[in-house]
Motif scaffolding. Structure first.
Motif, PDB file in Angstrom:
ATOM      1  N   LEU A   1      22.404  22.158  -1.429  1.00  0.00           N
ATOM      2  CA  LEU A   1      23.061  23.107  -0.961  1.00  0.00           C
ATOM      3  C   LEU A   1      22.156  23.882  -0.018  1.00  0.00           C
ATOM      4  O   LEU A   1      22.117  24.300   1.824  1.00  0.00           O
ATOM      5  CB  LEU A   1      24.045  23.656  -1.163  1.00  0.00           C
ATOM      6  CG  LEU A   1      25.316  23.157  -1.830  1.00  0.00           C
ATOM      7  CD1 LEU A   1      26.432  23.943  -2.927  1.00  0.00           C
ATOM      8  CD2 LEU A   1      26.246  22.308  -0.572  1.00  0.00           C
ATOM      9  N   ILE A   2      21.183  23.987  -0.075  1.00  0.00           N
ATOM     10  CA  ILE A   2      19.752  24.800   0.051  1.00  0.00           C
ATOM     11  C   ILE A   2      19.620  24.405   1.182  1.00  0.00           C
ATOM     12  O   ILE A   2      19.243  25.170   2.664  1.00  0.00           O
ATOM     13  CB  ILE A   2      18.846  25.352  -1.067  1.00  0.00           C
ATOM     14  CG1 ILE A   2      19.494  26.232  -1.908  1.00  0.00           C
ATOM     15  CG2 ILE A   2      17.974  26.243  -0.233  1.00  0.00           C
ATOM     16  CD1 ILE A   2      18.129  26.786  -2.963  1.00  0.00           C
ATOM     17  N   GLY A   3      18.890  23.517   1.502  1.00  0.00           N
ATOM     18  CA  GLY A   3      18.920  22.240   2.337  1.00  0.00           C
ATOM     19  C   GLY A   3      19.364  22.042   3.226  1.00  0.00           C
ATOM     20  O   GLY A   3      18.419  22.298   5.082  1.00  0.00           O
ATOM     21  N   PHE A   4      20.818  22.558   3.834  1.00  0.00           N
ATOM     22  CA  PHE A   4      21.340  23.465   4.630  1.00  0.00           C
ATOM     23  C   PHE A   4      20.650  23.831   5.305  1.00  0.00           C
ATOM     24  O   PHE A   4      21.184  24.469   7.261  1.00  0.00           O
ATOM     25  CB  PHE A   4      23.212  22.471   5.134  1.00  0.00           C
ATOM     26  CG  PHE A   4      23.613  21.498   4.110  1.00  0.00           C
ATOM     27  CD1 PHE A   4      23.612  20.212   5.167  1.00  0.00           C
ATOM     28  CD2 PHE A   4      23.750  21.479   2.341  1.00  0.00           C
ATOM     29  CE1 PHE A   4      24.514  19.575   4.651  1.00  0.00           C
ATOM     30  CE2 PHE A   4      24.161  20.028   2.693  1.00  0.00           C
ATOM     31  CZ  PHE A   4      24.679  19.296   3.805  1.00  0.00           C
ATOM     32  N   ARG A   5      20.345  24.439   5.145  1.00  0.00           N
ATOM     33  CA  ARG A   5      19.935  26.070   5.612  1.00  0.00           C
ATOM     34  C   ARG A   5      17.667  25.866   6.056  1.00  0.00           C
ATOM     35  O   ARG A   5      17.698  26.259   7.196  1.00  0.00           O
ATOM     36  CB  ARG A   5      19.962  26.948   4.646  1.00  0.00           C
ATOM     37  CG  ARG A   5      19.292  28.575   5.312  1.00  0.00           C
ATOM     38  CD  ARG A   5      20.258  28.784   6.036  1.00  0.00           C
ATOM     39  NE  ARG A   5      20.061  30.214   7.008  1.00  0.00           N
ATOM     40  CZ  ARG A   5      19.906  31.253   6.519  1.00  0.00           C
ATOM     41  NH1 ARG A   5      20.925  31.838   5.493  1.00  0.00           N
ATOM     42  NH2 ARG A   5      19.778  32.926   7.453  1.00  0.00           N
ATOM     43  N   ARG A   6      17.816  24.892   4.776  1.00  0.00           N
ATOM     44  CA  ARG A   6      16.075  24.975   4.846  1.00  0.00           C
ATOM     45  C   ARG A   6      15.832  23.302   4.976  1.00  0.00           C
ATOM     46  O   ARG A   6      15.655  22.980   3.460  1.00  0.00           O
ATOM     47  CB  ARG A   6      15.458  25.341   4.824  1.00  0.00           C
ATOM     48  CG  ARG A   6      15.471  27.372   4.618  1.00  0.00           C
ATOM     49  CD  ARG A   6      14.800  26.798   5.983  1.00  0.00           C
ATOM     50  NE  ARG A   6      14.456  29.066   5.678  1.00  0.00           N
ATOM     51  CZ  ARG A   6      15.114  29.435   6.743  1.00  0.00           C
ATOM     52  NH1 ARG A   6      16.229  28.460   7.438  1.00  0.00           N
ATOM     53  NH2 ARG A   6      15.284  30.902   6.830  1.00  0.00           N
ATOM     54  N   PRO A   7      16.256  22.545   6.048  1.00  0.00           N
ATOM     55  CA  PRO A   7      15.554  21.231   5.253  1.00  0.00           C
ATOM     56  C   PRO A   7      14.194  20.499   4.647  1.00  0.00           C
ATOM     57  O   PRO A   7      14.701  19.314   4.010  1.00  0.00           O
ATOM     58  CB  PRO A   7      15.866  20.370   6.818  1.00  0.00           C
ATOM     59  CG  PRO A   7      17.058  21.487   7.462  1.00  0.00           C
ATOM     60  CD  PRO A   7      16.437  22.553   7.059  1.00  0.00           C
ATOM     61  N   PHE A   8      13.702  21.341   4.920  1.00  0.00           N
ATOM     62  CA  PHE A   8      12.479  21.416   4.120  1.00  0.00           C
ATOM     63  C   PHE A   8      12.575  21.017   2.421  1.00  0.00           C
ATOM     64  O   PHE A   8      11.934  20.292   2.055  1.00  0.00           O
ATOM     65  CB  PHE A   8      11.248  21.685   4.621  1.00  0.00           C
ATOM     66  CG  PHE A   8       9.633  21.545   3.743  1.00  0.00           C
ATOM     67  CD1 PHE A   8       9.176  20.276   3.903  1.00  0.00           C
ATOM     68  CD2 PHE A   8       9.654  22.599   2.402  1.00  0.00           C
ATOM     69  CE1 PHE A   8       8.383  19.878   3.545  1.00  0.00           C
ATOM     70  CE2 PHE A   8       8.393  21.679   2.071  1.00  0.00           C
ATOM     71  CZ  PHE A   8       7.699  20.936   2.599  1.00  0.00           C
ATOM     72  N   VAL A   9      13.679  21.909   2.302  1.00  0.00           N
ATOM     73  CA  VAL A   9      13.980  21.178   0.447  1.00  0.00           C
ATOM     74  C   VAL A   9      14.065  20.798   0.128  1.00  0.00           C
ATOM     75  O   VAL A   9      14.123  20.000  -1.084  1.00  0.00           O
ATOM     76  CB  VAL A   9      15.191  22.556   0.829  1.00  0.00           C
ATOM     77  CG1 VAL A   9      15.821  22.666  -1.025  1.00  0.00           C
ATOM     78  CG2 VAL A   9      14.706  24.529   0.860  1.00  0.00           C
TER      79      VAL A   9
ATOM     80  N   LEU B   1       2.448  26.836   3.862  1.00  0.00           N
ATOM     81  CA  LEU B   1       3.198  27.133   3.001  1.00  0.00           C
ATOM     82  C   LEU B   1       4.177  25.933   2.612  1.00  0.00           C
ATOM     83  O   LEU B   1       4.299  26.006   1.120  1.00  0.00           O
ATOM     84  CB  LEU B   1       4.890  28.079   3.219  1.00  0.00           C
ATOM     85  CG  LEU B   1       5.640  28.316   2.292  1.00  0.00           C
ATOM     86  CD1 LEU B   1       5.768  28.929   1.323  1.00  0.00           C
ATOM     87  CD2 LEU B   1       6.838  29.201   3.730  1.00  0.00           C
ATOM     88  N   ARG B   2       3.925  24.508   3.047  1.00  0.00           N
ATOM     89  CA  ARG B   2       4.814  23.431   3.175  1.00  0.00           C
ATOM     90  C   ARG B   2       3.548  23.045   2.379  1.00  0.00           C
ATOM     91  O   ARG B   2       3.831  21.901   1.085  1.00  0.00           O
ATOM     92  CB  ARG B   2       5.063  22.878   4.266  1.00  0.00           C
ATOM     93  CG  ARG B   2       6.617  23.443   5.143  1.00  0.00           C
ATOM     94  CD  ARG B   2       6.687  22.654   5.994  1.00  0.00           C
ATOM     95  NE  ARG B   2       7.732  23.261   6.783  1.00  0.00           N
ATOM     96  CZ  ARG B   2       8.731  22.437   7.558  1.00  0.00           C
ATOM     97  NH1 ARG B   2       8.737  20.825   8.159  1.00  0.00           N
ATOM     98  NH2 ARG B   2      10.341  22.707   8.162  1.00  0.00           N
ATOM     99  N   ILE B   3       2.901  22.994   2.280  1.00  0.00           N
ATOM    100  CA  ILE B   3       1.483  22.223   1.508  1.00  0.00           C
ATOM    101  C   ILE B   3       1.370  22.901   0.001  1.00  0.00           C
ATOM    102  O   ILE B   3       2.214  21.892  -0.574  1.00  0.00           O
ATOM    103  CB  ILE B   3       0.260  22.166   2.293  1.00  0.00           C
ATOM    104  CG1 ILE B   3       0.061  21.414   3.704  1.00  0.00           C
ATOM    105  CG2 ILE B   3      -0.815  22.179   1.473  1.00  0.00           C
ATOM    106  CD1 ILE B   3      -0.864  21.520   4.423  1.00  0.00           C
ATOM    107  N   GLU B   4       1.331  24.452   0.280  1.00  0.00           N
ATOM    108  CA  GLU B   4       1.560  25.049  -0.970  1.00  0.00           C
ATOM    109  C   GLU B   4       3.204  24.551  -1.913  1.00  0.00           C
ATOM    110  O   GLU B   4       3.038  23.926  -3.827  1.00  0.00           O
ATOM    111  CB  GLU B   4       1.564  25.974  -1.235  1.00  0.00           C
ATOM    112  CG  GLU B   4       1.336  26.663  -2.516  1.00  0.00           C
ATOM    113  CD  GLU B   4       0.948  28.140  -2.016  1.00  0.00           C
ATOM    114  OE1 GLU B   4       1.316  29.309  -3.424  1.00  0.00           O
ATOM    115  OE2 GLU B   4       0.497  28.740  -1.675  1.00  0.00           O
ATOM    116  N   SER B   5       3.817  24.195  -1.048  1.00  0.00           N
ATOM    117  CA  SER B   5       5.440  24.215  -1.984  1.00  0.00           C
ATOM    118  C   SER B   5       5.481  22.916  -2.012  1.00  0.00           C
ATOM    119  O   SER B   5       6.121  22.625  -3.271  1.00  0.00           O
ATOM    120  CB  SER B   5       6.350  24.406  -0.872  1.00  0.00           C
ATOM    121  OG  SER B   5       6.687  25.632  -0.413  1.00  0.00           O
ATOM    122  N   ALA B   6       4.823  21.685  -1.377  1.00  0.00           N
ATOM    123  CA  ALA B   6       5.030  20.532  -2.034  1.00  0.00           C
ATOM    124  C   ALA B   6       3.997  20.385  -3.358  1.00  0.00           C
ATOM    125  O   ALA B   6       4.886  19.454  -4.475  1.00  0.00           O
ATOM    126  CB  ALA B   6       4.411  19.390  -0.959  1.00  0.00           C
TER     127      ALA B   6
END
Length: 464
Positions: free
Chosen positions: A15-23, A124-129
């Motif tokens: 559901l969070i992914g609908f706001r932030r698809p990278f999730v 941020l995306r690199i660190e998140s993954a």
């Protein structure tokens, strides 16, 4: 209750992914490493969560992400070539049914590794993954280490969330991945931004490193001990007080010796000689068979081509005599067949032939070279946001080296965690090339202005 808890958590993330698809990309990383679908009993196995998150990750990027900064690197091209080549060898495999079963997960692991760098367009995306990868492994490692501390463990004993000795839940594979994770953990201790490295994060990180070091002991995986030795050698490159480091490491080993079970010593003693251990003796026989097979089948035999092997060898067996004072050695004939490669090198050679092995080696060699280039290019920079790049490249490089050494004794050439690690290297390489390009543009314009003031011509780009 387990099914409901896992389903509720993954549903919330989706559901969070609908706001932030990278999730959704992070959700697939979590699902692919931890395999929650194999933990449940009713809901989770039925909903095919891996397929759902896989499709959501790709659709979210295709529909919402900007493609302006996406770059297709040479290493992604190599993985794409390897993917197509694996498809060809699968269609001509010696054992089509077994090859098809392995192809079902290998193609997804390779495809996702090709796709993932397109989404890693920011720090941020690199660190998140990387953080999701690390915490997914940590969930397995923490659970298993608790059982080890309480007296559990042992070779081929169940320590994990699932009763399945495959994938990352195979004991030697988990021991290797756990040791691979230590350089990454240390990077988060110093440079993490999602969780600021305060005393709580550092306490958790050091406890997690201890848990990772317990994995080779708890699983009694000989490969894990080799990986620890490689990690110690690599650490000498960066530590300032090497003698102190060596003394502290030796002291830690001495202190831990009384707490290590005798079964661990017995199993580790077979590292120095393979003749008296059937598992190790079989590996050598399989490797020799694979070399002969590759001579007759240079293009490989497809996935699980090892099922065609059969060999006979003599193995010495040491027995204690009745009086208990003398030992006798008797050679027994062992007939074996259909034994796995137990080495990523021979796995690639037997399944994909010399061409597939060359592509695989090129893929990893290029990664080591690229991370070394980033390390050398960024390590002397002193800017406010220029301190994390070189250490991250070093951490990813060390993790890859540990994996490569561990893979010499395991058939983990297509391990999804490692393919994701390669994807992160590709993403970091592309991201820093874009950063260098942006930083170079003002210098170029400035030099042209200086040339104009000196009497030269000025050819600035059109503002449009």
């Amino acid at each position: 209750m387990i099914d409901l808890a896992l389903f509720a958590f993954i549903a919330a993330v989706m559901l969070i992914g609908f706001r932030r698809p990278f999730v959704w990309v992070l959700a697939y990383i979590y699902v692919d490493i931890l395999s929650p679908g194999r933990m449940g009993y009713t809901i989770m196995p039925a909903i095919q969560i891996s397929l759902i998150t896989f499709c959501a990750a790709f659709a979210g990027w295709a529909l919402t992400d900007s493609k302006r900064e996406a770059r297709f690197t040479l290493r992604q091209a190599l993985m794409a070539i390897l993917l197509m080549y694996c498809w060809w060898t699968t269609s001509n495999a010696d054992f089509p049914i077994f090859a098809g079963e392995k192809w079902e997960w290998v193609w997804k692991a390779l495809f996702f590794a090709i796709f993932l760098p397109f989404t890693l367009t920011t720090k941020l995306r690199i660190e998140s993954a990387l953080l999701v990868m690390l915490l997914s492994v940590a969930a397995i490692v923490i659970s298993a280490s608790i059982k080890v501390v309480l007296g559990g463990g042992g070779y081929e004993r169940n320590l994990f969330f699932v009763n399945d000795n495959s994938g990352i839940y195979e004991s030697s594979t988990l021991a290797t991945v756990a040791i691979c994770s230590i350089p990454v953990i240390l990077w988060f201790v110093r440079y993490g931004t999602i969780f600021k490295p305060d005393w709580r994060v550092k306490t958790f990180a050091y406890a997690l490193i201890f848990a990772c070091l317990l994995m080779p002991i708890g699983t009694e995986a000989r490969t894990g001990l080799v990986c620890i030795a490689v990690l110690m050698v690599l650490a000498l490159r960066d530590v300032k007080r090497r003698l102190t480091f060596l003394v502290a490491g030796a002291a830690l080993v001495v202190v831990s010796l009384p707490f290590i079970p005798q079964s661990y010593y017995n199993r580790m003693s077979t590292i120095t000689s393979h003749e008296g251990d059937q598992s190790a003796s079989t590996r050598v026989a399989v490797w020799m068979w694979t070399l002969d097979y590759a001579q007759d089948n240079p293009m490989g035999g497809g996935f699980d081509a090892y099922r065609g092997n059969k060999f006979v060898y003599d193995m010495p067996v040491t027995e204690e005599n009745i009086d208990g004072n003398t030992l006798s050695i008797e050679y027994r004939e062992v007939i074996d067949e259909g034994r796995a490669y137990h080495s990523a090198i021979f796995e690639m050679l037997g399944e994909q032939g010399w061409l597939g092995l060359a592509i695989w080696l090129w893929l990893h060699a290029l990664g080591l070279w690229q991370m070394e280039r980033i390390r050398r290019r960024w390590r002397k920079r002193t800017g406010e946001d220029e301190q994390w790049q070189a250490p991250l490249a070093t951490a990813l490089q060390y993790a890859q080296i540990i994996y490569l050494v561990g893979s010499l004794f395991q058939g983990i050439a297509y391990q999804p965690f490692i393919l994701m690690l390669i994807a992160l290297q590709c993403g970091l390489w592309s991201y820093l090339k874009r950063v260098d390009t942006v930083q170079a543009k003002p210098q170029t314009i400035g030099s042209k202005l200086a040339e104009s003031r000196a009497g030269g011509s000025l050819n600035l780009p059109d503002p449009a």
